[in-house]
Design an enzyme around this catalytic site. Structure first.
Site, PDB file in Angstrom:
ATOM      1  N   HIS C  63       0.954  -0.932   0.140  1.00 35.65           N
ATOM      2  CA  HIS C  63       0.009  -0.024   0.004  1.00 35.65           C
ATOM      3  C   HIS C  63       0.795   1.331   0.113  1.00 35.65           C
ATOM      4  O   HIS C  63       1.684   1.414   0.905  1.00 35.65           O
ATOM      5  CB  HIS C  63      -0.835  -0.116   1.131  1.00 35.65           C
ATOM      6  CG  HIS C  63      -1.721  -1.001   1.347  1.00 35.65           C
ATOM      7  ND1 HIS C  63      -3.282  -1.026   0.633  1.00 35.65           N
ATOM      8  CD2 HIS C  63      -1.795  -2.275   1.770  1.00 35.65           C
ATOM      9  CE1 HIS C  63      -3.732  -2.322   0.847  1.00 35.65           C
ATOM     10  NE2 HIS C  63      -2.672  -3.231   1.592  1.00 35.65           N
ATOM     11  N   LEU C  64       0.797   1.964  -0.944  1.00 35.13           N
ATOM     12  CA  LEU C  64       1.638   3.248  -0.996  1.00 35.13           C
ATOM     13  C   LEU C  64       0.956   4.588  -0.396  1.00 35.13           C
ATOM     14  O   LEU C  64       1.825   5.605  -0.648  1.00 35.13           O
ATOM     15  CB  LEU C  64       2.167   3.471  -2.538  1.00 35.13           C
ATOM     16  CG  LEU C  64       3.273   2.164  -2.946  1.00 35.13           C
ATOM     17  CD1 LEU C  64       3.793   2.260  -4.271  1.00 35.13           C
ATOM     18  CD2 LEU C  64       4.221   2.032  -2.000  1.00 35.13           C
ATOM     19  N   ASP C 153      -8.613  -4.861  -2.426  1.00 32.93           N
ATOM     20  CA  ASP C 153      -8.221  -5.371  -1.103  1.00 32.93           C
ATOM     21  C   ASP C 153      -8.637  -4.394  -0.107  1.00 32.93           C
ATOM     22  O   ASP C 153      -8.719  -3.003  -0.232  1.00 32.93           O
ATOM     23  CB  ASP C 153      -6.645  -5.185  -1.014  1.00 32.93           C
ATOM     24  CG  ASP C 153      -5.947  -5.717   0.048  1.00 32.93           C
ATOM     25  OD1 ASP C 153      -6.166  -6.585   0.604  1.00 32.93           O
ATOM     26  OD2 ASP C 153      -5.047  -4.847   0.405  1.00 32.93           O
ATOM     27  N   HIS C 180      -9.102 -10.109  -1.028  1.00 38.38           N
ATOM     28  CA  HIS C 180      -8.868 -10.115   0.236  1.00 38.38           C
ATOM     29  C   HIS C 180     -10.007 -10.836   0.952  1.00 38.38           C
ATOM     30  O   HIS C 180     -11.080 -10.481   1.000  1.00 38.38           O
ATOM     31  CB  HIS C 180      -8.789  -8.630   0.734  1.00 38.38           C
ATOM     32  CG  HIS C 180      -8.979  -8.601   2.182  1.00 38.38           C
ATOM     33  ND1 HIS C 180      -8.206  -7.688   3.143  1.00 38.38           N
ATOM     34  CD2 HIS C 180      -9.933  -8.739   3.064  1.00 38.38           C
ATOM     35  CE1 HIS C 180      -8.481  -7.471   4.116  1.00 38.38           C
ATOM     36  NE2 HIS C 180      -9.478  -8.225   4.294  1.00 38.38           N
ATOM     37  N   ASP C 306       2.320  -7.016   2.457  1.00 34.62           N
ATOM     38  CA  ASP C 306       1.237  -6.128   2.714  1.00 34.62           C
ATOM     39  C   ASP C 306       1.479  -5.113   3.589  1.00 34.62           C
ATOM     40  O   ASP C 306       0.954  -4.514   4.258  1.00 34.62           O
ATOM     41  CB  ASP C 306       0.058  -7.032   3.726  1.00 34.62           C
ATOM     42  CG  ASP C 306      -0.980  -6.324   3.747  1.00 34.62           C
ATOM     43  OD1 ASP C 306      -1.616  -5.205   3.029  1.00 34.62           O
ATOM     44  OD2 ASP C 306      -2.047  -6.990   4.390  1.00 34.62           O
ATOM     45  N   HIS C 310       1.518   3.489   8.383  1.00 31.93           N
ATOM     46  CA  HIS C 310       0.549   4.358   9.028  1.00 31.93           C
ATOM     47  C   HIS C 310       1.386   5.317   9.631  1.00 31.93           C
ATOM     48  O   HIS C 310       2.374   5.291  10.348  1.00 31.93           O
ATOM     49  CB  HIS C 310      -0.294   3.718   9.832  1.00 31.93           C
ATOM     50  CG  HIS C 310      -1.334   2.794   9.275  1.00 31.93           C
ATOM     51  ND1 HIS C 310      -2.198   3.377   8.501  1.00 31.93           N
ATOM     52  CD2 HIS C 310      -1.282   1.294   9.214  1.00 31.93           C
ATOM     53  CE1 HIS C 310      -3.120   2.254   8.071  1.00 31.93           C
ATOM     54  NE2 HIS C 310      -2.528   1.044   8.465  1.00 31.93           N
TER      55      HIS C 310
HETATM   56 ZN   LIG Z   1      -6.040  -7.179   2.420  1.00 28.37          ZN
END
Ligand SMILES: [Zn+2]
Lengths: 309, 182, 427
Positions: C63-64, C153, C180, C306, C310
């Site tokens: 996740h970017l 996802d 997911h 994954d 954060h």
């Molecule tokens: Zn996921």
């Protein structure tokens, strides 16, 4: 000289048998103050206690407030509305603000399990967990243990039945931790949907029939049913629940003849306990629980207050 | 390390008994009898001394005067200075203090802080007509303007000495000891 | 620019190679491999004795956060974290703000990635508009814009009919669909694995069947429609069993797991430490054993971390409000190497799971050191011991439960298309 090992009271899980005994014995000595004409001692004069309640609970908050006042502490009540809590930052922000006010003890009630642990890690003040989600309610379990000991003279070897929504009950968890440490045998009962997974691994016997659980019990502890749980489909109706899980004149005969009946309150009369049992002084100790609650909370405030050594 | 000296006995069992008998007579003399007289022992040493005084006075007057027990822990002025807590004892004042003449009983009178706390505690129970103080030992070093009305023995001591009153009821033996604190 | 990598042990599962050879890189491609290559004029020679050279690692699930959540991570910082962790290619999930559900967002991501010019960044497009599970996105257009797979996802596709249609339509375009797997009715309100520890802690549980119910359902759809499905972040023993059975029946099912699912259990949560909060949740030791077995026997094809960066404010809150995820790119290789140290995986299987298989699943012409292929190369110092320190993370996300953990083995050199994008040899 005795002291508690930790700065906070987060749960019974972390307590030793000696600490539980210390708290109960201290509380027993505090009982007398509530019988005086001037129900107040100067012990915590100049100390301030903040009751920070993110969940409405008149009973627990009042009990802590009376306890603080009887010890001459200044008690400040802060009720945070749940709408502002949803954002999540509130507890941290509030903690920082409270710390600036420099209280000595913060009593926290929160709907999120673990919230007191977070607060305790953020501020230097002592934190007393007054109930966190479905996790723990240590002062309730302590007052329950005090009441049982008062009525039965001991905790070890007693059979205690805890009936109701075990899954969502912090009272059940704290009592399971405490009573099993003190040597009682615990049986929990409720509909299968209200039984948490792997509950037996906590050292209790679990069953789904009230009658099975209370047979030969010395203590019958009834939990409060949260009416809103019905929406989660964990029980169909109060009517059906009451038919099978309400303690009444008939099924209580299965317990020991001198069994005592407890409830953390507030009672849904006729749902958890039939009114005639709840009001029967021969078995119901519900009012003693309220009385002992103040003494236990005085003991906690007293034992936590002290220097920074 | 300083060598530890063995404790010195400054009063034995007979001495304690004689002192208490004398104090019992002094109490009766000063108060002209037992009207409105009550005894309150301060936990823990004071309780047993108060019980013995109660017996002696009963024997002289043929009437039992009321006896109370006071735990002053919650009234101490140093209670929140430390997180270590003395075990809390039960307080039992099973009578009305209003207009009573209270004889407060303790084993050793030292700084006076315990007596100050005891008087505060008593007054929370009611308004006695007067409070008098009986102690077995007065070792001096007062930090508050307090003095005893009845004293078993004045025992000049230095601050680094410890005075302990052992009583049959809790230590199995009656004696007063003085020793250097280690 | 010419580069000669000399003297390393080269492990390339795509050629079943494990040998001490030299690799010559010319114009971004691998121009030759051989036992002793003589350095051509003007070539930079890098001596890599004691090092292991593998095809550039590929993380197919990161996740970017850009666009929209740049305070957590950007495409530039995320790809910097990737090369620092030894990854030459990453596939980024579409749950940005706005969601990558149309060509313009895909093109934006690709532009930002080429500006960053670090790792290869492959966008994954959303299955449904806004990942809301209602209206299919324009798969064809997304593919033309550069999307290499489809997924909602974080928001599982609960509508089985939508999932069926997505798999059929994407299948005709040869676009893998990544699910997911989480039945959101079974997991509703859940915050951690349902079991002894959730009971102890009084936190609402997420039962393993919440994952397995959707794994099972999507396998049935794949079988019925004869299409492909890729199962993201497998966390339970039951999922491993379902996937193994499906593969044995010849279905086109592939799967990945993340390092935390074979490293940590739900017991770690007992102090309500939100750095352990992930979705799917950390499970039990029995689940770890099953995942290890699944990796070893090839049931689980890939390891993907994954990567879920954060900000501190997302994690330093009550457990219930804390964001899910671990900033994983910089610890993924170290944690996965543990499987080799413990004898669970061979080097060859590990590199297959971290390079070759992700390339195969995503139809990328990567994951190999064959002559003529892109010179995406990761150099690993297998003996280097180091301690994780989140303060030194290149990623903006410092949220890692692994802070302080000792690791053995680390990527020291990351080459993308023949250019050195990360050089940690001095560390
Ligand atoms: Zn996921």
């Amino acid at each position: 000289m005795m002291k508690l090992a930790k700065k906070d009271i987060l749960g019974i899980q972390e307590m030793t048998v000696d600490e539980i005994n210390l708290i109960l014995e201290t509380a027993e000595s505090f009982l007398e103050i509530s019988t005086r004409e001037i129900k107040k001692v100067p012990t915590l004069r100049g100390k301030s206690i903040i009751n920070l309640f993110y969940e409405a609970s008149t009973r627990t908050r009042t009990s802590f407030e009376i306890a603080g006042k009887r010890l001459s502490a200044d008690t400040i009540n802060i009720s945070a509305s749940t709408s502002s809590v949803v954002k999540g930052e509130t507890l941290i922000d509030t903690a920082r603000n409270l710390e600036a006010m420099n209280p000595d003890i913060i009593v926290l009630r929160h709907s999120a399990a673990g919230a007191p642990h977070l607060l305790a890690s953020l501020v230097r003040q002592s934190i007393i967990n007054a109930g966190d989600g479905a996790h723990e309610h240590p002062s309730q379990a302590l007052l329950d243990m005090m009441t049982i000991r008062e009525k039965k003279g001991r905790l070890a070897g007693l059979k205690v039945a805890i009936i109701g929504d075990i899954l969502h009950s912090r009272v059940a968890r704290s009592n399971i931790y405490g009573l099993s440490k003190m040597g009682a045998r615990i049986v929990v009962a409720g509909p299968a949907t209200m039984m948490p997974r792997n509950i037996e691994q906590m050292g209790v016997k679990a069953c789904t029939k009230l009658e099975e659980a209370i047979t030969d019990a010395d203590v019958v502890m009834m939990l409060r049913i949260q009416l809103e749980r019905q929406k989660q489909n964990i029980f169909p109706s109060l009517r059906e629940y009451a038919q099978h899980y309400c303690l009444n004149r008939k099924n209580i005969k299965l317990a020991k003849p001198d069994a005592i009946v407890m409830h953390p309150g507030p009672i849904n009369r006729g749902v958890e306990i039939s009114p005639d049992i709840a009001d029967d002084p021969a078995c119901s100790v519900i009012l003693d629980q309220v009385n002992n609650g103040v003494a236990v909370r005085m003991a906690l405030l007293y034992l936590l207050s002290g220097g920074n050594e | 390390m300083p060598e530890t000296k063995s404790p010195k006995v400054v009063m034995d069992s007979d001495g304690i008994e004689r002192c208490l008998t004398r104090i019992a007579y002094e109490i009766l003399e000063k108060n002209k009898g037992i009207d409105n007289l009550v005894l309150v022992g301060i936990r823990t040493g004071g309780i047993y001394l108060a019980e013995r005084l109660q017996k002696k006075i009963s024997a002289i007057e043929n009437t039992k005067i009321p006896l109370g027990i006071l735990d002053i822990t919650l009234y101490r002025d140093d209670i929140t200075k430390t997180s270590k807590k003395a075990p809390l004892g039960k307080t039992k004042i099973p009578f009305d203090l209003e207009d009573k003449k209270v004889i407060l009983v303790d084993d050793v009178l030292f700084t006076g802080r315990t007596i100050r706390a005891a008087m505060d505690a008593l007054i929370d129970f009611g308004r006695p007509k007067m409070i008098q103080l009986a102690v077995l030992i007065d070792r001096g070093h007062r930090e508050l303007p307090i003095r005893a009305d009845y004293v078993g023995k004045n025992l000049p001591s230095s601050l680094w000495e410890a005075v302990s009153v052992n009583l049959l009821e809790k230590n199995g033996k009656d004696e007063v000891l003085i020793e250097e604190e280690t | 620019m010419k580069l000669l990598l000399k003297g390393a042990r080269v492990i390339d599962p795509s050629q079943k190679m494990d040998a001490r050879i030299d690799i010559l890189v010319e114009e971004g491609k691998i121009s030759s491999c051989g036992t002793t290559i003589k350095a051509p004029p003007a070539a930079q020679v890098i001596n890599l004795t004691d090092m292991i050279v593998v095809p550039g690692l590929i993380d197919m699930h990161v996740h970017l956060r850009e666009p929209g959540l740049e305070y957590k991570e950007t495409i530039a910082t995320g790809s910097a974290a990737a090369v620092a962790g030894g990854f030459t290619s990453i596939a980024c999930m579409p749950n940005t703000d706005p969601v990558n559900d149309n060509r313009s967002i895909t093109e934006f991501i690709r532009r930002k990635a080429s500006e960053a010019n670090l790792a290869n960044v492959y966008p994954i497009g959303a299955i449904s508009v806004g990942s809301e599970g209602k209206q299919m996105t324009e798969f064809w257009d997304l593919k033309e814009a550069g999307v290499i797979a489809l997924s909602d996802d974080g928001k599982p596709v609960m509508d089985a009919a939508l999932m069926r249609h997505a798999m059929e339509y994407a299948g005709s375009l040869d676009l893998p669909v990544i699910q997911h797997c989480e039945d959101i009715n079974l997991s509703a309100g859940g915050l951690m694995n349902e079991g002894y520890w959730s009971t102890m802690m009084g936190l609402p549980g997420i039962p393993s069947i919440a994952e397995e119910a959707i794994v099972g359902r999507d396998i049935l759809i794949a079988e019925y429609t004869q299409t492909r499905i890729h199962i993201a972040h497998v966390s339970t023993a039951g999922s491993v069993r379902l996937i193994r059975d499906a593969k044995m029946r010849g279905l086109k099912v592939t799967a990945e797991t993340a390092p935390h699912y074979f490293t940590l259990t739900d017991e770690c949560l007992q102090d309500y430490d939100t750095s352990y909060k992930v979705n799917p949740p950390l499970r039990s030791t029995a689940d770890i054993a099953a995942i290890n077995e699944g990796l070893a026997d090839g049931t689980i094809d890939a390891i993907a971390c994954d990567h879920a960066p954060h900000a501190r404010t997302d994690k330093e809150v009550e457990f219930v409000y804390a964001a899910n995820g671990i900033s994983g790119l910089e610890t993924s290789l170290g944690l996965s190497l543990n499987l080799v140290h413990e004898g669970i995986l061979t080097w060859e299987k590990l590199i297959a799971a971290m390079a070759c298989n992700p390339a195969r699943i995503l139809n990328l012409d990567k994951g190999t050191l064959k002559k003529g292929s892109d010179a995406d190369i990761t150099v690993i110092d297998p003996e280097q011991t180091w301690r994780v320190d989140v303060k030194t993370f290149v990623s903006r996300g410092k949220n890692s439960p692994f802070s302080g953990r000792k690791m053995k083995g680390r990527a020291v050199l990351t080459l993308v298309a023949g250019d050195i994008k990360y050089d940690g040899r001095a560390l």
